[in-house]
Design a protein around this motif. Structure first.
Motif, mmCIF file in Angstrom:
data_model
loop_
_atom_site.group_PDB
_atom_site.id
_atom_site.type_symbol
_atom_site.label_atom_id
_atom_site.label_comp_id
_atom_site.label_asym_id
_atom_site.label_seq_id
_atom_site.Cartn_x
_atom_site.Cartn_y
_atom_site.Cartn_z
ATOM 1 N N ARG A 288 -30.410 36.114 32.399
ATOM 2 C CA ARG A 288 -29.101 35.449 32.501
ATOM 3 C C ARG A 288 -28.328 35.541 31.186
ATOM 4 N NH1 ARG A 288 -27.284 32.315 36.444
ATOM 5 N NH2 ARG A 288 -28.610 31.775 38.220
ATOM 6 N N MET A 289 -29.037 35.418 30.080
ATOM 7 C CA MET A 289 -28.393 35.495 28.778
ATOM 8 C C MET A 289 -27.897 36.914 28.478
ATOM 9 S SD MET A 289 -28.297 32.457 27.455
ATOM 10 C CE MET A 289 -27.913 31.990 29.149
ATOM 11 N N LYS A 290 -28.702 37.900 28.838
ATOM 12 C CA LYS A 290 -28.386 39.280 28.493
ATOM 13 C C LYS A 290 -27.456 39.960 29.500
ATOM 14 C CE LYS A 290 -32.851 39.945 26.136
ATOM 15 N NZ LYS A 290 -32.302 40.212 24.789
ATOM 16 N N SER A 291 -27.550 39.556 30.788
ATOM 17 C CA SER A 291 -26.737 40.190 31.819
ATOM 18 C C SER A 291 -26.309 39.155 32.863
ATOM 19 C CB SER A 291 -27.534 41.322 32.493
ATOM 20 O OG SER A 291 -26.731 42.038 33.397
ATOM 21 N N PRO A 292 -25.434 38.230 32.488
ATOM 22 C CA PRO A 292 -25.047 37.136 33.412
ATOM 23 C C PRO A 292 -24.360 37.630 34.670
ATOM 24 C CG PRO A 292 -23.620 37.186 31.472
ATOM 25 C CD PRO A 292 -24.765 38.116 31.194
ATOM 26 N N PHE B 141 -26.080 37.753 38.145
ATOM 27 C CA PHE B 141 -26.330 36.543 38.906
ATOM 28 C C PHE B 141 -25.066 35.967 39.551
ATOM 29 C CE2 PHE B 141 -29.718 37.030 35.879
ATOM 30 C CZ PHE B 141 -30.855 36.617 36.558
ATOM 31 N N LEU B 142 -23.949 36.659 39.400
ATOM 32 C CA LEU B 142 -22.699 36.177 39.976
ATOM 33 C C LEU B 142 -22.632 36.444 41.472
ATOM 34 C CD1 LEU B 142 -20.098 37.315 37.288
ATOM 35 C CD2 LEU B 142 -21.206 35.084 37.515
ATOM 36 N N THR B 143 -22.054 35.532 42.213
ATOM 37 C CA THR B 143 -21.803 35.742 43.636
ATOM 38 C C THR B 143 -20.537 36.577 43.806
ATOM 39 O OG1 THR B 143 -20.442 33.754 43.852
ATOM 40 C CG2 THR B 143 -22.845 33.509 44.162
ATOM 41 N N SER C 271 -33.913 36.989 45.317
ATOM 42 C CA SER C 271 -34.292 35.791 44.566
ATOM 43 C C SER C 271 -33.865 36.001 43.121
ATOM 44 C CB SER C 271 -35.808 35.561 44.632
ATOM 45 O OG SER C 271 -36.491 36.547 43.881
ATOM 46 N N GLU C 272 -33.763 34.927 42.378
ATOM 47 C CA GLU C 272 -33.414 35.034 40.959
ATOM 48 C C GLU C 272 -34.496 35.789 40.192
ATOM 49 O OE1 GLU C 272 -32.572 31.178 39.365
ATOM 50 O OE2 GLU C 272 -30.440 31.380 39.842
ATOM 51 N N THR D 71 -34.020 39.430 40.752
ATOM 52 C CA THR D 71 -32.859 39.879 39.988
ATOM 53 C C THR D 71 -33.216 40.079 38.522
ATOM 54 O OG1 THR D 71 -31.333 38.728 41.475
ATOM 55 C CG2 THR D 71 -30.520 39.257 39.277
ATOM 56 N N ALA D 72 -33.957 39.140 37.956
ATOM 57 C CA ALA D 72 -34.363 39.251 36.557
ATOM 58 C C ALA D 72 -35.246 40.472 36.334
ATOM 59 C CB ALA D 72 -35.100 37.988 36.123
ATOM 60 N N LEU D 73 -36.186 40.684 37.236
ATOM 61 C CA LEU D 73 -37.075 41.829 37.081
ATOM 62 C C LEU D 73 -36.322 43.142 37.240
ATOM 63 C CD1 LEU D 73 -40.001 42.336 36.425
ATOM 64 C CD2 LEU D 73 -40.491 42.498 38.869
ATOM 65 N N ALA D 74 -35.304 43.170 38.122
ATOM 66 C CA ALA D 74 -34.470 44.360 38.263
ATOM 67 C C ALA D 74 -33.784 44.682 36.945
ATOM 68 C CB ALA D 74 -33.439 44.155 39.365
ATOM 69 N N TYR D 75 -33.330 43.634 36.257
ATOM 70 C CA TYR D 75 -32.677 43.854 34.964
ATOM 71 C C TYR D 75 -33.648 44.457 33.954
ATOM 72 C CZ TYR D 75 -30.943 42.982 30.301
ATOM 73 O OH TYR D 75 -30.593 43.134 28.980
ATOM 74 N N PHE D 76 -34.805 43.840 33.786
ATOM 75 C CA PHE D 76 -35.732 44.314 32.769
ATOM 76 C C PHE D 76 -36.358 45.663 33.123
ATOM 77 C CE2 PHE D 76 -35.685 39.764 31.694
ATOM 78 C CZ PHE D 76 -35.406 39.861 30.334
ATOM 79 N N THR D 77 -36.421 45.982 34.397
ATOM 80 C CA THR D 77 -36.995 47.254 34.826
ATOM 81 C C THR D 77 -36.002 48.403 34.707
ATOM 82 O OG1 THR D 77 -38.434 46.115 36.406
ATOM 83 C CG2 THR D 77 -38.114 48.459 36.740
ATOM 84 N N CYS D 78 -34.727 48.126 35.020
ATOM 85 C CA CYS D 78 -33.750 49.214 35.184
ATOM 86 C C CYS D 78 -32.680 49.269 34.095
ATOM 87 C CB CYS D 78 -33.063 49.083 36.545
ATOM 88 S SG CYS D 78 -34.193 49.078 37.956
#
Length: 402
Positions: free
Chosen positions: A32-36, A39-41, A241-242, A245-252
């Motif tokens: 959330r801090m690095k790529s907010p 998480f936006l709708t 799920s959140e 989403t977080a894992l998608a960020y750190f993976t990709c």
């Protein structure tokens, strides 16, 4: 290819499996801090882009409660009437607007005075409510794109026409959005009068020539495990799920040692793209979620048979339901609405040969557009960095004529 795809799926699913561990909240917080923006709708994304998006709830004839997003035309412009958008498989509103102002087709139309409405089919991120049962109930997921076309689309269209006080609207569908339009207009032909024009971007109606590695593996999986998959048809193949989403960020994300796996997964869906914005990979793959297993298997069915037909329950059940050992084919000659089709040579999932086949069957095709750009893939109709010039400008010109 398949191993890489499975590995990516495992990594994305890992967040779900670890949801109870203390590390997961920290993972979500860091993402959330690095790529907010991840998480936006859809409404939050639109507001950030300078557009106010309304949320409407529509009830279908069979009891599903669906979200319909509305982007009103600019107050300073004379309204040109409603345009309805329908997304592809495992998509939702976000994929239509993720490119932002001056690039996303809904925003481009709003800026030209159109009244834009975006549907979200049953089961996706915004439409998980059922009036009779919670979506945890397996019966909730016992649907394919047939039900989306037969129930969801007429509910959306009727709602939009009542709200806008119009007799008809313009329809833009991507991939499965073309599939469901063909279901609707062939099974409920009275809706041809309610659509002035249908624009099909890579419509997924025939897929006999698919070159998509993921699609081909699904065919093999379906044939090898027909009985097991039949029992699992009333299930959610993916889940949002959140943590995911977080894992998608750190993976990709850029700089990740696993970004290449995400890239290959993206290419494995619809073909190689020479204009993929790799920085957006966490966003694109995170949005591929929430789809019934039966919907995916129904696509696999038409890929295998080469026929655009209803769900195959097996010979015995087919006789009970359809009074035939084979499921009935959709009569596309009943789809009389003026239709413009878009395809590309680089689309591995729905190759141009299959869109040409559709063109030869539909009775009122007013245009067939083959995107000339090299390595323009299936998902490029939404994500290509130059899609406005290559596709949307032409779509807008066609809509203006209707």
């Amino acid at each position: 290819m398949v191993k890489r795809i499975l590995l990516t799926s495992m990594m994305l699913a890992l967040a779900e499996a670890m949801a109870g561990l203390k590390s997961i909240p920290h993972l979500i917080y860091q993402a959330r801090m690095k790529s907010p923006e991840l998480f936006l709708t859809a409404t939050e994304l639109s507001k950030k882009a300078g557009y106010e998006m309304e949320t409407h709830v529509v009830r279908t004839e069979d009891g599903y409660l669906l979200t319909l997003h509305h982007l009103p035309p600019r107050p300073s412009l004379v309204s040109k009437g409603p345009v309805f958008f329908m997304h592809g498989l495992a998509h939702q509103t976000d994929m239509w607007i993720i490119q932002g102002p001056n690039h996303s087709l809904p925003y481009l139309l709003v800026d030209r005075g159109y009244d834009v409405w975006i549907g979200n089919c049953r089961g996706n991120l915004y439409s998980k409510t059922y009036a009779a049962a919670k979506n945890e109930n397996p019966l909730y997921w016992d649907f394919s794109w047939h039900e989306i076309g037969y129930y969801d689309l007429p509910a959306f269209i009727d709602y939009v026409l009542v709200r806008t006080r119009h007799d008809s609207l313009l329809y833009v569908g991507f991939s499965m959005g073309g599939t469901t339009a063909c279901v609707l207009l062939s099974t409920r032909p009275e809706y041809n009068a309610k659509i002035r024009l249908m624009v099909g971007l890579a419509p997924a109606v025939y897929a006999e020539h698919t070159r998509s590695p993921i699609a081909r593996e699904l065919i093999v999986l379906r044939d090898a495990n027909r009985d097991t998959l039949g029992m699992l048809r009333a299930a959610n193949m993916l889940s949002s799920s959140e943590a995911r989403t977080a894992l998608a960020y750190f993976t990709c994300r850029d700089g990740s040692s696993t970004q290449r796996i995400c890239e290959e997964t993206f290419y494995g869906i619809g073909g190689y793209s020479s204009a993929l914005n790799k920085t957006m990979l966490p966003v694109y793959l995170n949005l591929l979620a929430d789809v019934s297993t039966k919907t995916v298997l129904h696509f696999s069915q038409i890929e295998t048979t080469g026929k655009f037909e209803q769900w195959d329950f097996g010979p015995e059940m087919n006789m009970n339901i359809y009074n035939s050992s084979r499921p009935p084919k959709y009569d596309l000659t009943k789809m009389t609405v003026p239709t413009e089709l878009y395809t590309s040579k680089g689309d591995a999932l729905i190759p141009s040969e299959d869109v040409e086949l559709l063109m030869g069957i539909l009775p009122n095709v007013i245009g067939f557009r083959l995107v000339q750009a090299r390595d323009f893939s299936h998902l490029d109709f939404l994500t290509h960095m130059n899609v406005k010039k290559l596709v949307y400008d032409d779509v807008i010109a066609t809509l203006e004529r209707y």
